[in-house]
Motif scaffolding. Structure first.
Motif, PDB file in Angstrom:
ATOM      1  N   ALA A 119       0.837  -1.203   0.000  1.00 46.98           N
ATOM      2  CA  ALA A 119       0.000   0.000   0.000  1.00 46.98           C
ATOM      3  C   ALA A 119       0.871   1.251   0.000  1.00 46.98           C
ATOM      4  N   VAL A 169       2.588   1.804  -3.489  1.00 49.89           N
ATOM      5  CA  VAL A 169       1.786   2.171  -4.646  1.00 49.89           C
ATOM      6  C   VAL A 169       0.953   3.436  -4.431  1.00 49.89           C
ATOM      7  N   GLY A 170       0.378   3.589  -3.248  1.00 53.54           N
ATOM      8  CA  GLY A 170      -0.585   4.677  -3.029  1.00 53.54           C
ATOM      9  C   GLY A 170      -0.004   6.079  -3.209  1.00 53.54           C
ATOM     10  N   ALA A 195       1.341   6.842  -6.771  1.00 55.87           N
ATOM     11  CA  ALA A 195       0.282   6.944  -7.772  1.00 55.87           C
ATOM     12  C   ALA A 195      -0.402   8.299  -7.674  1.00 55.87           C
TER      13      ALA A 195
END
Lengths: 274, 265, 286
Positions: free
Chosen positions: B192, B195-196, B199
Motif C-alpha cells: 500500500a 503504490v498509493g 500513484a
C-alpha cells in the motif's frame, strides 16, 4: 532487379549484408542485402507481415540475425549506434508525469547514469528539434495527454534529438489521413536535408513517398529487391510488387498510380507524383 | 510521542518512507504492482525463517526479498501473472509454516504481517540507514535509464539501454525497499505504501523530477501521520498506513477529475 | 497403508468434516479458476482474497460465521474493484492495489480489536492461513449450498463469459454485455474465494484458485478437459494436504503439525511444476 551500388559520390552508411532471420522456426527474412547512403531517403515498401518491422529491428540490433550481418556507420550493428528509431506505436499512460520536452531530452541523455542537471546544450537542442518539427507549442504538455498523431511527431523529435546519422521509422504513415500523410512526408524531407540524416521509412504504399524518395527497397515474403524511383515506379515493376495489375499514368506532369483493373470493385486511384 | 523510546520509530519510519516513495514511483510507472505485492511476502517468509533459526531478522528479510525479486525477474519476463500469484502464495505459506514450526506467538506473526511501531531494534537502525543510502545512490544513478525504459522499453533498448539487466536491478531495489518496510509497516501493508502515494504524486505533477519529490513527500506524510495516529490510538500502524495511502490516492484522483471537468466546460 | 496413514485418520469426525468440505471447495475453486486464468485475472482474484480477509476478520470480531464475513466482503470488494477499474483500464493495477492495501489495513485493525477485546488467540492464523480442522460441522450445509449455487451460476453464464473473455467486441456484437458479464463473474469469484478462504485461509486461497487451473490448462487442450483436470487436481491437492498435515503431527518429534494450508499449497506447487515439466517435455518431443 538487383540492388545497384550507391548513388555516385555518396558514402555508405548502412550495409545490410545477406541477412537471414528466423523466428520460431519460420524464416522471416532470407538473404536480404542492400545499402543506404548518407543523407539518402529510402522507402521500405511491403504489405503487412512481409518482414518490415523485423528488418528494422535487425538494423537496430534488437533482433538477432541467424546469418549475415548489419554494418551501420562502419561498425557491425549493435544497439546504441548513431540511429534514431520511431516505432509504429508507443502507448503512453495518460498520467505519466513526463512532458514533451522531458521525453525529447531523454533521446539525448536517457542512457546516461546519474542525476546531473541538463546542460544548456541539451536544452537548446531540444528546443531546436521541437521547432523544426513544429512542436514548440507542445513542449510543456504531458506526453500522455497528446493525440496519437501528436505523439508520433514527438517520437520523431525524440529520435532526432541525439543527432543520429540514420532515422528509422516504422510505418509512420499508417493511420494518418491523406493531408497529414503529405505533411509528414514533407516535414521528414525538410528535416533530413537540414540535419543531413539518412531516412529509412517503412510503408505499405509507395505513392506518397515517390516525391521525396531517392531509392526504394521493396520486401515480399522475406526477400528484398531495390532500385531508384525511376526504375521502380513503372507498371510492370509495381504490378509485380503488388501482385495485381497497376497503371502508372502521367497527368499534367504528375505521375498517378492507379491500382486494379478498370471496373474492379476494389479499384481506387492512388497517388501523386510531380 | 517524541519520547526517547519513539526515536527509533520516527527514524526508521522516515527512512522507509523515503525509499518506498522513490522506488514506488517507478513501480507505478513500470506497471510492476503485482511484483511489488509479491516481493514483501517473500520478505515475510525470510523473517519467519530467521525467527526459526535464530538469525538476524533483517538478514532474513533482505535475503528472501532479493531472492523473490530475482525469481520474479527470471520467470516473469512475459508478465506471467499466474507464476507471480503462485510465488506470492508459496512465500506466505512458507512463512506461516516456519512460524508454526518455531512456535512463535501470535503478536510476532501480527507484527510481521501488519507492522509494528517499534519493529526496528536500536542496533538495526544503522544497517537500515546504510541500506537506504545504498538504495538512494543506486536510484540516483539509474534515474534516467529507468525513466526512459519505463516509457518505452523498445526505444530505450534501441538507444543502448540494457533493459533486462536494468529491470532485474530495479526489482532488487524493490526488494531492498520491501525488506526495510516489512518490519515497520508489515508484509501486507508495504505494498500500500509503495503504490498509493506515488500513484497520487504521478497524477498531480507534470515533470519527472517533481513527481519524484512529491512521491517522497506524500510517502513521508503517510508514514508520519500513521506513526502519530498509532501512537495516540494504540491501534496497529498498518491500519493507518493502508488508510492514509488510500486516502491520498482517492484525493488525488478526485482533484484531477475535478480539474479536468473544469478545464472543459 | 499403515505407514502412509496415521491412526484415527478415517474415524476422526474432524477429519471427516475437513475431507468433505475440502473436496466441495476444491471443485468450485478449480472450475472458477480455469475461467480466471483464461481471462488473465490472477491479480484481481488475489486482490479479492485480501478483501475477503478483512471480512473474515470483521466476522470474527462480531462473532459471526466467518463464511458470511468472507462472502459479504468479497462481494462488496469485488463490485467496487470492477466499478473502479472499468472506468480506466490502464489504472486497474493501481486501483486494485489501493483497494487491496486498504483492505489489509482494515484486517489489521479488526484483528487487533479481536485480540484486545477478547482473550481469544489464533484469530490471525485462522482468518489468514485458515485451518480446515477448526471449521465447525454446522458450517458444512451452508458451505455446500453456496458451492452449489456458485457452480450453477457458473454453468449458466459459461458460454457468454468465455466469449467475452476471448473477445469483448465479438461478445458485444452478439448481444452479450461485457460489463454485466464482468460483474457476474466477480460475484462468482467472490463466492469461490470465500469458500476456499474457509479451508486454507484468505490469503492462501489464490493457490487453490489458480494453481490446479493453470496446471490443467498446460496439459489439456480443450476447456472441458481442462476444467475436469483442474477439479481432479484441486480435490487431490486438498485431500492429500489434509492427510499430510494430519500425519505430520505424528512424524515430527515435537508433535507440532505442519499447517493444513501449507501442505495444500505444497501439493499444488508440485502439480504445477509437474505440468510445466510435462508440457516442456511434450513440446520438446513434438
Amino acid at each position: 532487379m538487383g540492388c545497384e551500388p550507391l548513388p555516385p559520390g555518396r558514402r555508405e552508411l548502412v550495409h545490410v549484408h545477406q541477412v537471414e532471420v528466423s523466428l520460431g522456426g519460420r524464416t522471416v527474412l532470407r538473404d536480404v542485402d542492400f545499402r543506404v547512403a548518407e543523407g539518402e531517403f529510402v522507402g521500405l515498401i511491403g504489405t503487412n507481415g512481409s518482414g518490415k518491422t523485423t528488418l528494422l529491428r535487425a538494423i537496430l540490433g534488437l533482433q538477432a540475425t541467424t546469418a549475415g550481418e548489419v554494418v551501420v556507420d562502419g561498425r557491425e550493428g549493435r544497439r546504441g549506434g548513431p540511429v534514431g528509431y520511431v516505432p509504429q506505436r508507443v502507448t503512453f499512460d495518460h498520467d505519466v508525469p513526463v512532458r514533451v520536452a522531458d521525453f525529447v531530452a531523454l533521446g539525448v541523455d536517457g542512457t546516461r547514469f546519474g542525476l546531473a542537471r541538463r546542460g544548456r546544450g541539451v536544452r537548446q537542442r531540444v528546443d531546436e528539434v521541437l521547432d523544426s518539427l513544429e512542436l514548440g507549442d507542445l513542449a510543456g504538455r504531458r506526453i500522455g495527454a497528446l493525440s496519437g498523431g501528436e505523439q508520433q511527431r514527438v517520437l520523431m523529435a525524440h529520435a532526432l534529438a541525439s543527432r543520429p546519422r540514420l532515422l528509422l521509422l516504422d510505418e509512420p504513415l499508417a493511420n494518418l489521413d491523406l493531408p497529414r500523410v503529405h505533411d509528414t512526408v514533407a516535414v521528414l524531407d525538410r528535416v533530413r536535408r537540414a540535419e543531413g540524416v539518412a531516412v529509412l521509412l517503412s510503408a505499405h504504399e509507395i505513392g506518397p513517398l515517390v516525391p521525396v524518395m531517392d531509392r526504394v527497397v521493396y520486401i515480399a515474403h522475406g526477400a528484398v529487391a531495390c532500385g531508384t524511383t525511376e526504375e521502380v515506379v513503372r507498371p510492370e515493376v509495381l504490378s509485380a510488387l503488388y501482385g495485381h495489375h497497376v497503371d502508372v499514368l502521367n497527368v499534367h506532369g504528375r505521375v498517378v498510380v492507379v491500382e486494379g483493373e478498370p471496373g474492379d470493385p476494389g479499384a481506387h486511384p492512388e497517388v501523386v507524383v510531380r | 510521542m517524541f519520547a526517547p523510546f519513539m526515536a527509533n520509530a520516527w527514524l526508521a519510519g522516515t527512512l522507509v518512507a523515503m525509499v518506498s516513495g522513490a522506488v514506488g514511483l517507478f513501480v507505478v510507472l513500470r506497471h510492476r504492482a503485482f511484483a511489488a505485492h509479491a516481493i514483501p511476502n517473500g520478505a515475510f517468509a525470510g523473517a519467519a525463517g530467521a525467527t526459526l533459526v535464530g538469525a538476524s531478522s533483517l538478514l532474513g528479510l533482505v535475503v528472501f526479498a532479493v531472492a523473490s525479486a530475482l525469481g520474479v525477474a527470471a520467470l516473469g519476463r512475459r508478465r506471467n501473472d499466474v507464476v507471480t500469484a503462485l510465488a506470492l502464495v508459496t512465500m506466505l505459506a512458507l512463512g506461516a509454516a516456519l512460524l508454526a514450526a518455531s512456535g512463535a506467538y501470535e503478536p510476532t506473526i501480527d507484527a510481521l504481517l501488519f507492522g509494528e511501531l517499534l519493529g526496528v531494534a536500536r542496533g538495526e537502525v544503522v544497517a537500515l540507514a546504510l541500506l537506504v543510502v545504498g538504495a538512494g545512490v543506486a536510484l540516483a544513478l539509474l534515474f534516467r535509464p529507468l525513466l526512459y525504459s519505463s516509457l518505452s522499453e523498445e526505444v530505450a533498448a534501441a538507444r543502448g539501454v540494457a533493459v533486462r539487466a536494468l529491470d532485474a536491478t530495479f526489482l532488487v531495489l524493490v526488494a531492498v525497499s520491501a525488506a526495510l518496510a516489512v518490519p515497520v509497516v508489515g508484509a501486507l501493508l508495504t505494498f500500500a505504501l509503495t503504490v498509493g502515494p506515488p500513484a497520487a504524486a504521478r497524477m498531480l505533477t507534470r515533470g519527472p523530477a517533481r513527481a519524484l519529490a512529491l512521491a517522497v513527500v506524500l510517502s513521508l506524510a503517510c508514514v508520519w501521520a500513521a506513526i502519530a495516529s498509532a501512537f495516540w490510538s494504540g491501534w496497529p500502524i498498518g491500519f493507518f498506513v493502508g488508510a492514509y495511502a488510500a486516502a491520498e490516492y482517492v484525493a488525488a484522483r478526485a482533484a484531477t477529475s475535478w480539474g479536468e471537468s473544469r478545464a472543459r466546460p | 497403508m499403515r505407514w502412509l496413514v496415521e491412526p484415527g485418520f478415517f474415524t476422526n469426525p474432524v477429519v471427516g468434516t475437513a475431507l468433505v468440505l475440502g473436496a466441495v471447495v476444491a471443485v468450485v475453486s478449480a472450475a472458477v479458476g480455469v475461467v480466471v486464468v483464461v481471462r488473465g485475472q490472477s491479480f484481481a482474484g488475489h486482490a479479492l482474497t485480501d478483501v475477503a480477509m478483512a471480512g473474515g476478520a470483521g466476522a470474527s470480531l462480531l462473532g459471526a460465521s466467518p463464511l458470511l464475513g468472507f462472502l459479504l466482503a468479497g462481494v462488496v470488494g469485488g463490485g467496487s474493484i470492477e466499478a473502479a477499474g472499468a472506468e480506466r483500464v490502464r489504472d486497474r493495477d493501481v486501483a486494485t492495489g489501493v483497494v487491496l492495501g486498504a483492505a489489509a489495513g482494515l484486517t489489521a485493525l479488526f484483528l487487533y480489536f479481536v485480540s484486545s477485546s477478547t482473550s481469544a488467540t489464533g484469530s490471525t492464523q485462522s482468518v489468514l492461513f485458515g485451518s480446515v480442522f477448526t471449521v465447525s460441522p454446522s458450517v458444512v450445509p451452508l458451505g455446500v449450498a453456496v458451492a452449489a449455487a456458485t457452480l450453477v451460476a457458473l454453468l449458466v453464464v459459461r458460454r457468454p463469459l468465455l466469449l467475452s473473455s476471448l473477445s469483448p467486441e465479438l461478445a458485444a456484437a452478439r448481444g452479450v454485455r461485457p460489463r454485466a458479464m464482468g460483474l457476474v463473474f466477480v460475484l462468482v469469484l467472490a463466492a469461490s474465494v470465500a469458500l476456499s478462504a474457509l479451508v486454507i485461509g484468505a490469503i492462501l486461497s489464490t493457490a487453490l484458485l489458480v494453481g490446479p487451473a493453470s496446471a490443467a490448462l498446460r496439459v489439456s487442450r480443450g476447456l472441458v478437459g481442462a476444467t475436469l483436470g483442474a477439479i481432479a487436481a484441486g480435490v487431490a491437492a486438498v485431500e492429500l494436504g489434509i492427510l499430510a498435515s494430519y500425519d505430520s503431527f505424528y512424524w515430527s518429534a515435537a508433535h507440532r503439525s505442519v499447517p493444513v494450508s501449507a501442505c495444500v499449497v505444497a501439493v499444488v506447487l508440485v502439480e504445477v511444476a509437474t505440468s510445466a515439466a510435462w508440457a516442456r517435455w511434450g513440446r520438446g518431443r513434438g
